[in-house]
Design an enzyme around this catalytic site. Structure first.
Site, mmCIF file in Angstrom:
data_model
loop_
_atom_site.group_PDB
_atom_site.id
_atom_site.type_symbol
_atom_site.label_atom_id
_atom_site.label_comp_id
_atom_site.label_asym_id
_atom_site.label_seq_id
_atom_site.Cartn_x
_atom_site.Cartn_y
_atom_site.Cartn_z
ATOM 1 N N GLU A 149 0.835 -1.215 0.000
ATOM 2 C CA GLU A 149 0.000 0.000 0.000
ATOM 3 C C GLU A 149 0.864 1.256 0.000
ATOM 4 O O GLU A 149 0.550 2.232 -0.686
ATOM 5 C CB GLU A 149 -0.955 0.012 1.206
ATOM 6 C CG GLU A 149 -1.914 -1.186 1.292
ATOM 7 C CD GLU A 149 -2.735 -1.446 0.030
ATOM 8 O OE1 GLU A 149 -2.873 -0.533 -0.809
ATOM 9 O OE2 GLU A 149 -3.214 -2.580 -0.124
ATOM 10 N N CYS A 188 1.919 -4.819 -10.215
ATOM 11 C CA CYS A 188 2.964 -5.485 -10.993
ATOM 12 C C CYS A 188 2.484 -6.904 -11.311
ATOM 13 O O CYS A 188 1.777 -7.525 -10.516
ATOM 14 C CB CYS A 188 4.238 -5.523 -10.163
ATOM 15 S SG CYS A 188 5.614 -6.366 -10.963
HETATM 16 ZN ZN LIG Z 1 -2.569 -2.761 -4.708
HETATM 17 ZN ZN LIG Z 2 7.216 -5.469 -9.579
#
Ligand SMILES: [Zn+2]
Ligand SMILES: [Zn+2]
Length: 163
Positions: free
Chosen positions: A115, A125
């Site tokens: 966070e 990601c």
């Molecule tokens: Zn997130």
């Molecule tokens: Zn990453």
């Protein structure tokens, strides 16, 4: 707090720990959960009142929901630098497993770093082992390592260098 040390190490940023000064708003009796948005509103108001510009992460034990999600591990509001993490589903006991402090601390740290990563400007990601991967289950959270992938690391270094 071991959690803040781990988060500092994962992101390479300084972190300080304080007692929660924010009232827990947004409890929904029927769900026995707290609306994560209401908590972010509270943090936003608190930051504004005290003129705090640095990212603030609130860690609560209440279970959180948000929008159509039956639950969330955490939520961030990037525009105001406010984030919240719930420990409710991070302990083994919640899943009927043997408790472990190490597992618990690791998970809070990974969720917290995730966070704060958002608050510093990192998106999600696709690397399943990266801190910035979005886990939907505990197993997915556990699969993540306590480190950013090289792509996210470089991205964050650029952001931090700009100050
Ligand atoms: Zn997130
Ligand atoms: Zn990453």
């Amino acid at each position: 707090m071991p959690v803040s040390r781990l988060i500092s190490a994962m992101l390479n940023v300084k972190a300080t720990v304080a007692e929660n000064p924010v009232r827990i708003m947004g409890y929904v009796v029927a769900r026995r959960q707290v609306d994560a948005q209401a908590l972010l509103d509270s943090i936003q108001a608190y930051k504004h009142r005290h003129r705090i510009s640095a990212p603030v992460l609130l860690v609560v034990h209440q279970d959180l929901f948000w929008n159509g999600n039956s639950f969330v591990f955490g939520l961030a509001r990037e525009t105001v630098g406010a984030g919240v993490v719930s420990t409710a589903r991070l302990g083994n006991e919640y899943y009927g497993r043997q408790g472990s402090d190490d597992d618990y601390i690791d998970r809070i740290a990974k969720e917290g770093a995730h966070e704060i990563g958002h608050l510093l400007g990192l998106p999600h990601c696709s690397d399943r082992e990266c801190v910035m991967f979005k886990p939907d289950t505990l197993d997915e959270l556990d699969r993540k390592k306590k480190v950013l992938c090289p792509v996210c690391r470089e991205q964050l270094d650029v952001i931090l260098a700009k100050g």
